[in-house]
Design a protein around this motif. Structure first.
Motif, PDB file in Angstrom:
ATOM      1  N   ALA A 119     -14.177 -76.685  34.984  1.00  0.00           N
ATOM      2  CA  ALA A 119     -14.362 -77.897  35.775  1.00  0.00           C
ATOM      3  C   ALA A 119     -13.687 -79.097  35.117  1.00  0.00           C
ATOM      4  N   LEU A 120     -13.778 -79.183  33.802  1.00  0.00           N
ATOM      5  CA  LEU A 120     -13.157 -80.301  33.093  1.00  0.00           C
ATOM      6  C   LEU A 120     -11.634 -80.195  33.095  1.00  0.00           C
ATOM      7  N   GLY A 121     -11.126 -78.960  32.955  1.00  0.00           N
ATOM      8  CA  GLY A 121      -9.681 -78.780  32.887  1.00  0.00           C
ATOM      9  C   GLY A 121      -8.981 -78.857  34.221  1.00  0.00           C
ATOM     10  N   PRO A 127     -21.651 -70.117  31.588  1.00  0.00           N
ATOM     11  CA  PRO A 127     -21.830 -71.574  31.705  1.00  0.00           C
ATOM     12  C   PRO A 127     -20.775 -72.364  30.935  1.00  0.00           C
ATOM     13  N   ALA A 128     -20.453 -71.902  29.725  1.00  0.00           N
ATOM     14  CA  ALA A 128     -19.444 -72.598  28.933  1.00  0.00           C
ATOM     15  C   ALA A 128     -18.081 -72.530  29.612  1.00  0.00           C
ATOM     16  N   GLY A 129     -17.738 -71.361  30.157  1.00  0.00           N
ATOM     17  CA  GLY A 129     -16.456 -71.210  30.827  1.00  0.00           C
ATOM     18  C   GLY A 129     -16.344 -72.078  32.060  1.00  0.00           C
ATOM     19  N   LEU A 130     -17.387 -72.099  32.879  1.00  0.00           N
ATOM     20  CA  LEU A 130     -17.354 -72.906  34.099  1.00  0.00           C
ATOM     21  C   LEU A 130     -17.259 -74.393  33.776  1.00  0.00           C
ATOM     22  N   LEU A 132      -8.148 -75.869  25.451  1.00  0.00           N
ATOM     23  CA  LEU A 132      -9.481 -75.817  26.054  1.00  0.00           C
ATOM     24  C   LEU A 132      -9.440 -75.208  27.452  1.00  0.00           C
ATOM     25  N   GLN A 133      -8.371 -75.470  28.192  1.00  0.00           N
ATOM     26  CA  GLN A 133      -8.238 -74.868  29.514  1.00  0.00           C
ATOM     27  C   GLN A 133      -8.118 -73.346  29.409  1.00  0.00           C
ATOM     28  N   MET A 134      -7.315 -72.894  28.446  1.00  0.00           N
ATOM     29  CA  MET A 134      -7.156 -71.458  28.239  1.00  0.00           C
ATOM     30  C   MET A 134      -8.468 -70.826  27.776  1.00  0.00           C
ATOM     31  N   THR A 135      -9.205 -71.531  26.924  1.00  0.00           N
ATOM     32  CA  THR A 135     -10.517 -71.042  26.490  1.00  0.00           C
ATOM     33  C   THR A 135     -11.459 -70.921  27.684  1.00  0.00           C
ATOM     34  N   GLY A 136     -11.416 -71.916  28.573  1.00  0.00           N
ATOM     35  CA  GLY A 136     -12.247 -71.875  29.772  1.00  0.00           C
ATOM     36  C   GLY A 136     -11.914 -70.700  30.670  1.00  0.00           C
ATOM     37  N   TRP A 137     -10.620 -70.387  30.816  1.00  0.00           N
ATOM     38  CA  TRP A 137     -10.226 -69.226  31.616  1.00  0.00           C
ATOM     39  C   TRP A 137     -10.873 -67.950  31.083  1.00  0.00           C
ATOM     40  N   GLN A 138     -10.790 -67.781  29.762  1.00  0.00           N
ATOM     41  CA  GLN A 138     -11.276 -66.533  29.172  1.00  0.00           C
ATOM     42  C   GLN A 138     -12.794 -66.440  29.216  1.00  0.00           C
TER      43      GLN A 138
END
Length: 300
Positions: free
Chosen positions: A53-55, A46-49, A177-183
């Motif tokens: 979505a934000l990035g 959920p955190a990644g998605l 934050l985008q890179m964090t979301g990818w991982q």
């Protein structure tokens, strides 16, 4: 001025393992019993998605497989192994075993990046692990074989994730934050089929379960990994790995506050040793001509 910024970066990064130290308490007291895959997947996906979505940026080219590797090492495999250890071992014992992480970072840096292992770094690793032992070991501490192996593998997974994250950095134009979301997304997707096949979804969730999952998603993942990857981006990776020693300190403190555990003189001494080790391992100023992927901090 540069030294001041490094100390600030170390302090901000230390918030992540401090939060993660509460994972043991939240897992045993708030989450559904014996569901390490579910706990790991819900914490990550959920955190990644949300960040994805934000990035509004997805990995392309070489970063498709790099994001998958980093997401598996830092998130998917590590989360699963962490929760297996948390379910099967006392929190302090799990934290002690996972304190071998800086040593693994040293070895991987030598093997993969050609960094030279220095005696003072080995000594610092051993002193830090000794402080963790003083802090968490008790005569009645139970050792479960599966839990011990999971903790060892979790330490190795996170250490490898630190090394490769430092080596590869971020693609141009991609924010932290985008890179964090990818991982987080990659790690969660790796865990999703395993969760559905091996554990399935629980028929009911209590309010306590939902609060526990919410805590892990918001603080443990969204905030915790954002500041953790920020630290890897700005600090030597070995210095970052030492900050993980803050996790058993917090785990022990929470056990004392909420589980009626007793703090001994040896535990307090161990906490002081850990704090001293972490401070010693942090860089005071950057060395000239230090490669961007260097894993060895300048301790001056």
């Amino acid at each position: 001025m540069r030294g001041h910024r490094l100390l600030v970066d170390s302090g901000v990064t230390a918030l992540a393992p401090a939060i993660w130290g509460s994972t043991y308490l939240v897992t045993t007291e708030m989450l559904p019993a014996d569901r390490p895959l579910l706990a790991a997947m819900v914490r990550a996906l959920p955190a990644g998605l949300l960040l994805l979505a934000l990035g509004r940026v997805v990995p392309k080219g070489v970063w498709l497989w790099r994001a998958l590797v980093l997401g598996t090492l830092n998130i998917g495999a590590f989360f699963f192994l962490l929760f297996v250890a948390a379910y099967r071992l006392p929190g302090g014992v799990a934290a002690l075993i996972m304190s071998i992480q800086p040593i693994v970072v040293l070895v991987l840096a030598a093997l993969l990046l050609g960094d030279r292992i220095q005696v003072r770094h080995v000594v610092t690793c051993l002193v830090g692990a000794g402080g963790v032992a003083l802090l968490v070991l008790r005569p009645a501490a139970a050792l479960d074989t599966v839990g011990v192996l999971a903790a060892l593998a979790g330490a190795a997974s996170m250490a490898a994730g630190i090394v490769f994250t430092k080596r590869w950095g971020r693609p141009a134009g991609v924010g932290l934050l985008q890179m964090t979301g990818w991982q987080l997304t990659a790690g969660g997707l790796v865990l999703l089929p395993a969760t559905l096949l091996a554990e399935g979804l629980p028929s009911t969730l209590t309010g306590t379960n939902l609060l526990g999952f919410g805590y892990l998603i918001v603080l443990g993942s969204l905030f915790g990994y954002a500041v953790w990857f920020r630290g890897i981006d700005r600090l030597p990776a070995l210095a970052v790995s030492f900050l993980a020693f803050g996790s058993p300190v917090v785990a022990t403190a929470l056990g004392y506050l909420f589980l009626d555990q007793v703090l001994t003189v040896a535990q307090l001494a161990g906490a002081l040793v850990i704090v001293g080790t972490v401070l010693f391992a942090q860089p005071r100023r950057a060395r000239r001509a230090t490669p961007s992927n260097s894993l060895v901090p300048s301790v001056k």
